[in-house]
Design an enzyme around this catalytic site. Structure first.
Site, PDB file in Angstrom:
ATOM      1  N   LYS A  82      28.204   2.644 -34.227  1.00 12.24           N
ATOM      2  CA  LYS A  82      29.388   2.108 -33.555  1.00 12.24           C
ATOM      3  C   LYS A  82      30.589   2.105 -34.498  1.00 12.24           C
ATOM      4  O   LYS A  82      31.673   2.603 -34.171  1.00 12.24           O
ATOM      5  CB  LYS A  82      29.109   0.703 -33.041  1.00 12.24           C
ATOM      6  N   ARG A 109      29.969  -7.373 -32.441  1.00  9.80           N
ATOM      7  CA  ARG A 109      28.898  -6.526 -31.906  1.00  9.80           C
ATOM      8  C   ARG A 109      28.040  -5.962 -33.031  1.00  9.80           C
ATOM      9  O   ARG A 109      28.503  -5.786 -34.158  1.00  9.80           O
ATOM     10  CB  ARG A 109      29.490  -5.350 -31.113  1.00  9.80           C
ATOM     11  N   GLY A 144      21.137  -2.468 -26.066  1.00 10.73           N
ATOM     12  CA  GLY A 144      20.626  -3.699 -25.490  1.00 10.73           C
ATOM     13  C   GLY A 144      19.646  -4.463 -26.354  1.00 10.73           C
ATOM     14  O   GLY A 144      19.188  -5.540 -25.980  1.00 10.73           O
ATOM     15  N   MET A 150      20.108  -5.653 -29.555  1.00  9.82           N
ATOM     16  CA  MET A 150      20.680  -6.700 -30.410  1.00  9.82           C
ATOM     17  C   MET A 150      21.808  -7.410 -29.678  1.00  9.82           C
ATOM     18  O   MET A 150      22.106  -7.105 -28.531  1.00  9.82           O
ATOM     19  CB  MET A 150      21.115  -6.100 -31.742  1.00  9.82           C
ATOM     20  N   ARG A 161      29.420   7.474 -28.511  1.00  6.85           N
ATOM     21  CA  ARG A 161      28.193   7.825 -29.234  1.00  6.85           C
ATOM     22  C   ARG A 161      27.541   8.989 -28.515  1.00  6.85           C
ATOM     23  O   ARG A 161      27.842   9.258 -27.351  1.00  6.85           O
ATOM     24  CB  ARG A 161      27.236   6.637 -29.302  1.00  6.85           C
ATOM     25  N   HIS A 175      -9.324   6.667 -31.067  1.00  7.08           N
ATOM     26  CA  HIS A 175     -10.130   7.684 -30.390  1.00  7.08           C
ATOM     27  C   HIS A 175      -9.578   7.958 -29.001  1.00  7.08           C
ATOM     28  O   HIS A 175      -9.402   9.106 -28.594  1.00  7.08           O
ATOM     29  CB  HIS A 175     -11.592   7.209 -30.289  1.00  7.08           C
ATOM     30  N   ARG A 215     -13.715  21.235 -32.067  1.00  7.30           N
ATOM     31  CA  ARG A 215     -14.676  20.210 -32.485  1.00  7.30           C
ATOM     32  C   ARG A 215     -15.976  20.427 -31.711  1.00  7.30           C
ATOM     33  O   ARG A 215     -16.066  20.099 -30.531  1.00  7.30           O
ATOM     34  CB  ARG A 215     -14.131  18.810 -32.199  1.00  7.30           C
ATOM     35  N   SER A 223      -7.932  23.950 -43.980  1.00 10.20           N
ATOM     36  CA  SER A 223      -7.294  23.257 -42.869  1.00 10.20           C
ATOM     37  C   SER A 223      -7.262  21.779 -43.236  1.00 10.20           C
ATOM     38  O   SER A 223      -8.300  21.179 -43.486  1.00 10.20           O
ATOM     39  CB  SER A 223      -8.077  23.460 -41.568  1.00 10.20           C
ATOM     40  N   CYS A 236      -4.617  20.349 -39.076  1.00  7.11           N
ATOM     41  CA  CYS A 236      -5.213  20.188 -37.752  1.00  7.11           C
ATOM     42  C   CYS A 236      -5.393  18.739 -37.350  1.00  7.11           C
ATOM     43  O   CYS A 236      -5.973  18.442 -36.311  1.00  7.11           O
ATOM     44  CB  CYS A 236      -6.551  20.913 -37.665  1.00  7.11           C
ATOM     45  N   TYR A 241       0.371  27.442 -40.591  1.00  2.00           N
ATOM     46  CA  TYR A 241       0.364  27.026 -39.195  1.00  2.00           C
ATOM     47  C   TYR A 241       0.124  25.530 -39.085  1.00  2.00           C
ATOM     48  O   TYR A 241      -0.328  24.876 -40.032  1.00  2.00           O
ATOM     49  CB  TYR A 241      -0.719  27.777 -38.403  1.00  2.00           C
TER      50      TYR A 241
END
Length: 888
Positions: free
Chosen positions: A26, A96, A105, A107, A352, A468, A574, A777, A844, A864
């Site tokens: 701001k 503010r 919204g 604070m 903003r 999990h 897996r 990996s 991975c 990768y």
């Protein structure tokens, strides 16, 4: 002397848009608008460094701050001709918050500060309107009483509603000055009763109270929650902006509103927003009065009978449109604006970068490229990768009515509705009948995999974003809400309770994996649509990125889904998930119960054709793309039942005694299974398991290559290696199996053997391990656990406190810990390449789909990343952004 306060206004400013970290979003943008010559009320910004000082020094301020604030107030007075606290020409201000990243919204804000029993009279005289002045004063008492003094807004609202009822009116605008005067006296009595002290009359006391309240709101519950959900570090703090008030409630030529320079919902290039005549800013969002449309086009589309700003205030509208065009061109992005019109004069209160849906973001980025505002690379960088989740899963219709049952963690995006079930078996039963269901568990385990697959969504009361349930749900592309500690599940009674509401088996709920909400009943959904803009952005992203993106996939469905989303291979399959299938798990249990290697091999012979078919399908779908298959990893006790009833049932099915099964379960039980008999340790103890899996892989590679015509180069991954000798032992069996398959079939094939680096010792000794491993990996889920010495499923108990106290900035299971876990990855990459320059390196763990972690992977030049299927587009985009940022 340290500078704690920066001023702005009158076409100049001490800061600019580049100082967001110091001035907050701001303050930085107000300074920028001032320097652009736009009509901005003068003010000051107290920096985020004061917020840091405030919390580090027992909620006190730097000794120089008061003097700098007084100097800034004098500067504002010089610009406005009004003096703070003056009885004749009083300066009123707003106070503010302003963090470096917008937290709308979350604070607190205080308006009309400086009013008291004396200055309100001067305001009435200067404005020639008693009604306006006393309306402003009652608003100030309400807001200050709530935000600073802790008097619930509900109490103020009750008194206001009672007054309107007694007067026989519906709207605030129908009350006159005498009404406001009477209400103000009632408000002051309320404050005295609730706080034991009169409402403060000294403007300076008011100001410092408000400044303290705004800094204090940085640590309110909603701000803490927002920061946690958006990974905003607590240590950043907030700035405080103090700005001269301008008034939208001075009659029919005054107004206030909010607007976007383009539609934030669909991306249309059209001014989008609302305003209210004779109102202050909070009225627009409070819902007390129905806002009016800004443009005539929007008014017609909404079939509103209230005049648009374009018609009601044409001169101010014309000036506002010009300001919107100037700001969008300057920032080269959609702007979210707040404005006030005081007696026909336009004032800009905020600009903003506008928050927008993923659909809108894609359209806006593509449109701006076509308009010549930004480049293709900038368009790619404009899209928040995580926001693509909105496009890939069903979502709740934004216009639907919602009734909240519980709120927890948004663990896997998308939405699903269905009947409550508390067991995997019930989920499978209902799925077979075509009845959608939500699997509700205290926590899930690998044994729930089939029920999770059958359910439309998963809800747990324990676990976090990488539990999990969360990991598996994301891999399946199913919505999941986890960690709902306020909900109590009783399996025995078939109920779950929250906030006095009890639901039972068969009741219908809706879960929203994007917000973490659990809603009562079936809430209407909307299906995802991948627009042409999505394809264009992803095309630009693929051209820009260096790293490849693979997927974690265990089933043909996962693999096909990932390929549709652009996956370039499988980085992690897996194999244990395949064994939990009801048609296979008993063969697996036979192997575990066997008394010798011959018995184990006999049981494994039953599993071989099943595994071969699994791998053949994956290889065919990937059609020559790389596929990394991890050998069996979890401890064997996970395949064995533990309850007496289930033990009896399984023993009968296997034709063995229940005691034998019970004794075997007892033998396999471990105090700390995560660090126990699993991974390569299983292959050392039971090499026949690795041999069976290797044979299935190689025979499948031959079959798939013959069918597709694309050569298959399988990558066999040995998990949990910490010693080169472990890998040597297992690799010797894999190589022997490969040789045997070639001799038996008369076919030759190429394959690679590598390891999953998930233990610190493996990373530190990567140069030695790379002598045997052709690829690494990085399994960063377990590497994080073993580096920190914490369990990801239990960490939720204390990580919240760590985040709250700024001990850590982000959950290390969500974004990679660069200094610790990341350093081990860096060391392993460097050592591995030193031994084997062409070694293939990837990641991975769940971090493979996290944009911040992907940026780290780019910095260490991994080849990768691999992630769950529905995160593949996110990873593609994040990898492109990382490459673009790295190249400058």
């Amino acid at each position: 002397m340290a500078k704690w306060v920066y001023t702005f206004g009158d076409g100049k400013a001490e800061g600019d848009a580049g100082q967001r970290d110091l001035l907050g979003g701001k303050g930085a943008n107000l300074a920028e608008m001032s320097s652009l010559g736009l009509p901005v009320p003068p003010g000051m910004t107290i920096t985020t460094e004061v917020c840091t000082y405030y919390y580090e020094n027992g909620e006190t301020y730097p000794p120089e701050l008061a003097g700098q604030v007084d100097e800034a107030l004098a500067s504002i007075a010089a610009s406005t001709g009004r003096t703070f606290g003056n009885a004749d020409m009083p300066l009123l201000v707003s106070v503010r918050s302003g963090a470096r990243i917008s937290m709308p919204g979350m604070m607190d804000t205080v308006l009309n500060l400086g009013l008291n029993d004396t200055t309100v009279k001067a305001l009435a005289e200067n404005a020639a309107s008693e009604r306006f002045a006393y309306d402003s004063y009652r608003r100030f008492i309400q807001m200050y009483g709530d935000v600073v003094l802790g008097v619930s807004m509900r109490h103020f609202d009750e008194k206001l509603e009672t007054l309107k009822y007694d007067k026989g009116v519906e709207l605030d605008t129908e009350l006159d000055a005498d009404d406001w005067k009477a209400l103000i006296e009632n408000y002051k009595i309320l404050v005295q009763e609730e706080t034991g002290a009169p409402f403060p009359q000294d403007p300076r006391d008011q100001l410092w109270g408000a400044i303290g309240a705004v800094f204090g709101s940085w640590r309110n519950e909603r701000a803490i929650t927002y920061r946690r959900l958006h990974a905003i570090p607590e240590r950043w703090g907030t700035a405080v902006t103090v700005q001269a008030m301008v008034f939208g409630n001075m009659g029919e030529t005054s107004a206030t509103g909010v607007a976007f320079t383009r539609n934030p919902s669909n991306g249309e290039k059209a001014l989008y927003g609302e305003f209210l005549i004779n109102a202050q800013g909070e009225d627009v969002v409070a819902g007390i009065r129905t806002p009016q449309d800004i443009t005539e086009k929007a008014r017609i589309a909404a079939a509103s009978d209230k005049p648009s700003m374009e018609r009601a205030l044409p001169e101010a509208f014309k000036e506002f449109v010009a300001v919107c065009d100037k700001l969008e061109a300057h920032y080269r992005d959609v702007q979210d604006l707040e404005f006030t019109i005081e007696r026909g004069k336009l004032w800009m209160l905020q600009t903003r970068s506008g928050k927008r849906t993923a659909k809108a973001a894609l359209k806006i980025a593509v449109d701006m490229v076509e308009e010549g505002l930004i480049t293709e690379g900038e368009a790619v960088k404009r899209i928040e990768p995580a926001s693509l989740d909105q496009l890939l899963h069903p979502t709740i219709d934004p216009s639907a009515k919602k009734e909240l049952f519980a709120k927890a963690l948004p663990a896997s995006p998308g939405a699903a509705a269905g009947e409550i079930v508390f067991s995997s078996e019930e989920a499978e039963r209902l799925a077979a009948l075509g009845r959608p269901c939500i699997l509700c568990r205290i926590e899930t385990s690998p044994e729930d995999i089939s029920g999770m697959n059958a359910a439309g969504g998963i809800f747990t009361t324990r676990g976090g974003m990488t539990s999990h349930a969360a990991v598996v749900a994301r891999g399946m592309g199913k919505p999941c809400v986890s960690g709902a500690g306020s909900v109590r599940i009783s399996y025995a009674e078939g109920t779950m309770t929250s906030g006095g509401v009890t639901l039972k088996t068969g009741d219908k709920i809706t879960i929203d994996g994007a917000t973490g909400e659990v809603l009562l009943g079936e809430v209407p959904m909307q299906n995802p649509e991948l627009s042409g803009e999505f394809q264009r952005i992803m095309g630009w992203a693929d051209a820009a990125r260096r790293m490849r993106v693979r997927t974690n996939a265990d089933t043909p469905h996962d693999a096909r889904t990932a390929r549709d989303f652009g996956a370039e291979g499988i980085g992690l399959c897996r194999t244990e998930h395949m064994f939990f299938d009801p048609s296979r798990i008993n063969a697996m249990r036979e192997m575990i119960l066997a008394d010798d290697a011959a018995g184990r091999r006999a049981a494994l012979d039953k599993l071989l054709p099943m595994q071969r078919e699994d791998f053949t399908q994956l290889f065919e779908i990937m059609a020559g793309l790389p596929v990394t298959i991890r050998l069996l990893d979890p401890p064997l006790h996970e395949f064995i039942p533990h309850g007496d009833e289930e033990i009896e049932e399984v023993a009968a099915a296997l034709n063995v005694s229940a005691d034998k099964l019970r004794n075997r379960a007892r033998t396999l039980d471990e105090f700390n299974p995560m660090l126990g008999h699993r991974g390569c340790r299983l292959a050392v103890s039971y090499p026949e398991i690795a041999e069976m899996q290797a044979r299935a892989i190689f025979e499948a590679a031959i079959a798939a290559a013959q069918k597709t015509g694309a050569p298959v180069v399988p990558e066999v991954m040995v998990p949990l290696v910490s010693l080169k000798t472990e890998l040597d032992f297992v690799k010797k069996r894999i190589d022997a199996t490969a040789k045997a398959v070639m001799e038996e079939t008369g076919q030759t094939f190429t394959y690679q053997v590598g390891t999953m680096v998930e233990l610190p010792r493996a990373a530190l000794n990567a140069d030695a391990i790379a002598e045997a491993a052709e690829f690494f990996s990085f399994g960063t889920n377990d590497l994080t656990q073993t580096t920190f010495g914490i369990s990801r499923d239990d960490a939720g108990v204390f990580l919240g406190a760590y985040l709250r106290e700024s001990i850590i900035d982000v959950d290390p299971f969500v974004s990679i810990d660069v200094d610790g876990v990341g350093e081990l990855v860096r060391i392993a990459a460097e050592k591995g390449r030193k031994t084997r320059p062409d070694i293939k390196l990837g990641i991975c763990g769940e971090h493979g789909g996290d944009p911040a972690s992907i940026a780290f992977c780019e910095s260490v030049a991994l080849d990768y990343v691999s992630c769950s299927p529905f995160r593949v587009p996110i990873a593609r985009l994040a990898a492109a952004q990382a490459a673009l940022n790295a190249s400058g």
